[in-house]
Design a protein around this motif. Structure first.
Motif, PDB file in Angstrom:
ATOM      1  N   ALA A 104      42.833  46.116  38.278  1.00 50.81           N
ATOM      2  CA  ALA A 104      44.007  45.289  37.975  1.00 50.81           C
ATOM      3  C   ALA A 104      44.822  44.959  39.210  1.00 50.81           C
ATOM      4  N   LYS A 105      44.369  45.307  40.408  1.00 49.22           N
ATOM      5  CA  LYS A 105      45.144  45.036  41.633  1.00 49.22           C
ATOM      6  C   LYS A 105      45.504  43.553  41.788  1.00 49.22           C
ATOM      7  N   PRO A 106      44.628  42.601  41.419  1.00 52.85           N
ATOM      8  CA  PRO A 106      45.024  41.185  41.517  1.00 52.85           C
ATOM      9  C   PRO A 106      46.232  40.816  40.654  1.00 52.85           C
ATOM     10  N   ALA A 107      46.588  41.654  39.697  1.00 55.57           N
ATOM     11  CA  ALA A 107      47.718  41.342  38.812  1.00 55.57           C
ATOM     12  C   ALA A 107      49.039  41.837  39.364  1.00 55.57           C
ATOM     13  N   ILE A 108      49.032  42.556  40.469  1.00 56.86           N
ATOM     14  CA  ILE A 108      50.270  43.128  41.009  1.00 56.86           C
ATOM     15  C   ILE A 108      51.320  42.050  41.303  1.00 56.86           C
ATOM     16  N   PRO A 109      50.971  40.906  41.927  1.00 56.78           N
ATOM     17  CA  PRO A 109      51.987  39.863  42.142  1.00 56.78           C
ATOM     18  C   PRO A 109      52.628  39.378  40.842  1.00 56.78           C
ATOM     19  N   ASP A 110      51.828  39.240  39.794  1.00 55.02           N
ATOM     20  CA  ASP A 110      52.369  38.805  38.498  1.00 55.02           C
ATOM     21  C   ASP A 110      53.301  39.858  37.913  1.00 55.02           C
TER      22      ASP A 110
END
Length: 475
Positions: A386-392
């Motif tokens: 889920a690291k790509p979701a951190i900005p969201d």
């Protein structure tokens, strides 16, 4: 795959709101529990000096809290309550039966168990008899022979009870309280009772099988697995089908062999036996390879049927089933979305391939906040994936903090205006202020929850060599 066992009973048709309330309560409880921790001393805080000849104090074991069970309840001791169990007045007998378990270990003794076993068959008043069943289920008798006799009586009631009657239902509920100790009742639970006229009784049987049909040495009972996947998973009632699928998830696939007493690893899956359950599940959800449509029409139940399929056959953790979960996230039914999110959370890192479908829910301002919380929990369950979701997630924190700030301003202005209002107007304004305060606190808790999710994801290490990559975001 070994998905986590579901801890909340999923609803059937039209019960999405109840599911969300349960999910929100669980998440909030976990969140509060995590905050209750000891705070470390402040940096640079003065520490007590130790004199050169001062001896280290001996460490003492913390005193164990001893449970003190009551010796009398409402002025009556255990013997008096036992005597009340055979009073001519049924109300007195019922109250006595409901009181017995409150005495704790003394109520486990042979004289109490023999009394209860006698009343199980001698009692003619249904209300009193059901209270006796409840006492039997709540008390673990010292004598295992008495437990077996109680289960034999209950199993006979299940097998011979009047269809649609309360006795069979109550007997099933009591058997469930015994857990795996009631393993021998599987034959009666999977008999004629599965066709009872009451869907609540059939649902209770499905739930009971999930709690009693597991052996520490031989694993899930195949007779129970087949009954759940065949008869009960085909039931006309969606709640019954849902309960059956839940129990299949709890029990897991059949074992190929016996587990040794000193082993911490379960035997491998018995592929031949598991194939029987897999076949039933494919009939429920359909088979893309043969272009066979699924028989399951309830979307929440269909989600759980896919979970069972994936639990019993790891090869089914594929794009087709993951996409089926993701499709439900774009629908209008909140309950269906909540179940699809829970399914993806079971997948852990594997579910990260559908990360973007979950992230899209974070921007939905119209959905209940409970669903947003469930989406956050699902993203966190994906761990390193889920690291790509951190900005969201960070954007959600920023946006929510703005909402909190605005609500604080509204509260301040409303509080200042209270003094200028008359009594009736003030009471209305005070109630509105309480609503604003609740909304603000809810959003503050949401911020903390998201921050914890971000930290969990940042700290997460991949559990497999290749972390699932999310599909490209749709423009």
């Amino acid at each position: 795959m070994q998905p986590a066992s579901p801890s909340v009973t999923p609803p059937g048709r039209g019960a999405g709101a109840a599911a969300l309330r349960g999910t929100f309560a669980l998440l909030l409880a976990l969140f509060v529990a995590a905050l209750v921790s000891a705070q470390p001393p402040a940096p640079g805080a003065a520490q007590p000096k130790k004199e050169p000849d001062q001896k280290e104090p001996e460490k003492k074991e913390p005193a164990k809290l001893e449970t003190r069970w009551p010796t009398d309840i409402n002025g009556k001791d255990l013997k008096t309550v036992m005597k009340d169990m055979e009073d001519p007045d049924p109300a007195t007998r019922e109250f006595a039966a409901r009181t017995l378990s409150s005495f704790g270990p003394p109520a486990q003794k042979g004289d109490v168990s023999k009394l209860l076993l006698r009343r199980m068959t001698a009692e003619r008043d249904p209300s009193v008899r059901f209270a006796v069943y409840g006492a039997v289920g709540a008390i673990a008798f010292d004598a295992e022979a008495d437990n077996k006799e109680a289960l034999r009586i209950l199993a006979d009631v299940v097998d011979t009870g009047v269809t649609g009657g309360a006795s069979r239902y109550q007997a099933v509920q009591t058997i469930t309280m015994f857990g795996p100790r009631a393993y021998e009742t599987i034959v009666k639970l999977t008999g004629v009772a599965m066709t009872d006229a009451s869907y609540e009784t059939r649902r209770a049987i499905a739930g009971a099988l999930g709690r009693v049909a597991f052996s520490e040495t031989t694993g899930p009972n195949m007779k129970a697995l087949t009954a759940l996947a065949d008869v009960l998973a085909k039931d006309a009632s969606a709640p019954v089908r849902m309960e059956a699928l839940q129990s299949l998830m709890l029990l897991g696939p059949p074992w190929d062999g016996v587990k040794k007493a000193d082993s911490k690893v379960d035997p491998p899956i018995n592929a031949k036996s598991a194939a029987v359950i897999i076949s039933y599940m494919k009939h429920r959800v359909g088979d893309p390879k043969t272009k066979t449509p699924g028989l399951e029409k309830d979307r929440q139940v269909e989600i759980w049927a896919r979970l069972v399929l994936m639990r019993f056959d790891p090869r089914e953790i594929n794009d087709d089933n993951m996409e089926a979960f993701a499709r439900h996230l774009s629908g209008a039914e909140v309950g269906v979305k909540a179940q699809a999110l829970q399914a993806l959370s079971f997948m852990g890192e594997s579910g990260a391939k559908k990360l973007n479908a979950v992230v899209r829910l974070l921007g939905d301002k119209e959905q209940p906040i409970q669903l947003t919380i469930t989406a956050i929990n699902t993203i966190a369950a994906m761990g390193a994936g889920a690291k790509p979701a951190i900005p969201d997630l960070k954007k959600l924190v920023t946006d929510t903090e703005k909402i909190v700030s605005g609500l604080k301003d509204q509260e301040r202005k409303a509080a200042e205006g209270l003094l200028k209002l008359k009594d009736q107007e003030r009471r209305v304004a005070e109630e509105m202020l309480k609503v604003k305060e609740h909304e603000r606190r809810t959003n503050e808790e949401l911020v903390k929850l998201v921050e914890r999710a971000i930290k969990h994801i940042e700290d997460a290490k991949p559990t497999s060599p290749a972390v699932a990559q999310p599909e490209p975001k749709k423009q």
